[in-house]
Design an enzyme around this catalytic site. Structure first.
Site, PDB file in Angstrom:
ATOM      1  CB  CYS A 168      -1.172   0.086   1.056  1.00  0.00           C
ATOM      2  SG  CYS A 168      -1.924   1.327   1.093  1.00  0.00           S
ATOM      3  CB  CYS A 348      -4.168   3.754  -2.440  1.00  0.00           C
ATOM      4  SG  CYS A 348      -3.358   4.059  -1.010  1.00  0.00           S
TER       5      CYS A 348
END
Length: 414
Positions: A168, A348
């Protein structure tokens, strides 16, 4: 659960790794063909929903709700081999495990994830969880992030981001935004110097999302230091050393003092993949980025954070890759053309404040791939995206992704 020694038979499918991608794939395959003899090799007794740890660090999620027992997640009818993987022997169709056994397969899916290298930064492990040093990349330390945010009244807060690849890529700055939001809400932000030290050269890898993020960087008066990589920490002295590269490529070491330091550890391939015949030169499973089939061994597929596909390493990417691998693996089993292509999708949810998120969804080449473009503006911070991140996605993870239910999980049509 079974020991490796009791598994002398050849499995139809062996899944190396029992994280999100591995368990999700096992459930997906079983939903398509209940007769498959599948084994998951995974040493960990506990399984974590890691995307929630950003919210834990922002005081918006209970960390205990991110952890479950692996035994409760392994799909019915799937064998769990609770061993550590130490190597791969693809020419013999074997996965080697820590007790010396070789697990045999007809087809293999590698989903070992990515390794967080806490030891790579001298001084970090010794000071994590104290001296103002924390990380949302850990179940253990993400609650400490929130403790520090609540207690810091003034001083300097530094947030770091190591070189890619990392899990991430937006998470390092998410920690900064949520901390700043709380400090601003409490009237303390004017007394706190905030800085993001990013080893990369840009705030975010997809240029379309930089302008809405910069609005919040300016709102919180945060300083951005690019090409600045954390290389050591002295917790008791509250000093951090950064390797800073200038425009000519020259690197100098700069010492910075801090009152709070949020560290994202360097990350890389698992030890069992380094130098393995199934890996590329960087140590990631060498796959075709569209089919996720191995480039040299057609009975092997890779998915999740361990594969070489140039997508953002997120749980959302794994959710889409599961469908691709399940359908292509079964097609390969029957010597049929591979029917499904991965589009590079990653997501994200950028938590820019407590209650609002910029929902970044994109594929290969930075192409925008919003799931709900008529509902959520992908280039604006919205309350609806926050609800999706905080309440909907965790439920979908436990009850859909890990159960073989693939709502909205197919790749976008090309």
């Amino acid at each position: 659960m079974t020991s490796a020694n009791s598994s002398s038979n050849v499995f139809d499918v062996v899944i190396a790794g029992g994280g999100a991608a591995g368990i999700g794939l096992a459930a997906s395959l079983k939903s398509r063909d209940r007769s498959l003899n599948i084994a998951i090799i995974e040493p960990s007794e506990e399984h974590y929903y890691q995307p929630s740890w950003t919210l834990v660090g922002g005081g918006a999620f209970n960390v205990k709700n991110s952890r479950r027992q692996t035994k409760d997640l392994i799909p019915s009818g799937v064998r769990w081999i609770k061993e550590k993987i130490v190597g791969f022997n693809p020419d013999a169709n074997e996965v080697l495990v820590s007790n010396g056994a070789a697990i045999k397969y007809k087809q293999l899916a590698i989903a070992t994830g990515i390794k967080t290298n806490w030891d790579a930064i001298p001084g970090l492990k010794e000071t994590l969880g104290k001296n103002g040093v924390t990380s949302n990349y850990s179940y253990e330390y993400s609650p400490y992030t929130w403790e520090l945010v609540q207690s810091l009244k003034s001083g300097k807060a530094i947030f770091t981001q190591p070189p890619m690849p990392i899990k991430c890529p937006g998470a390092p700055q998410k920690a900064m935004y949520l901390s700043c939001y709380e400090w601003q809400k409490q009237g303390r932000l004017k007394n706190i110097e905030v800085e993001l030290d990013n080893a990369g050269a840009a705030l975010f890898g997809v240029a379309d999302f930089v302008p809405p993020l910069m609005e919040y960087v300016k709102k919180y008066n945060a300083k951005l230091n690019f090409n600045s990589n954390l290389i050591s920490v002295d917790g008791p002295a509250k000093k951090a050393i950064f390797a800073v590269k200038d425009a000519d490529g020259n690197v100098t070491q700069i010492e910075r003092s801090f009152d709070m330091l949020h560290v994202v550890p360097p990350q890389g391939p698992q030890d069992c993949l380094k130098g393995s015949p199934v890996s590329n030169a960087d140590g990631f499973v060498d796959v075709d980025q569209f089919t996720l089939q191995h480039t040299r061994y057609p009975n092997i597929f890779g998915l999740g954070d361990c594969c070489s596909s140039p997508n953002s390493k997120t749980a959302a990417a794994a959710r889409k890759q599961i469908v691709v691998v399940a359908e292509n693996l079964l097609a390969a089993k029957h010597n049929k053309p591979l029917p499904t292509k991965y589009d590079g999708y990653g997501s994200c949810p950028l938590t820019v404040e407590n209650g609002k998120i910029v929902l970044a969804e994109f594929g290969f080449g930075g192409k925008l791939l919003p799931t709900f473009p008529w509902l959520i503006n992908p280039l604006k911070a919205t309350r609806l995206a926050w609800i999706l991140k905080k309440d909907v996605l965790p439920w979908l993870y436990w009850n859909a992704m890990l159960k073989g239910r693939e709502w909205l999980a197919r790749p976008f049509e090309n």
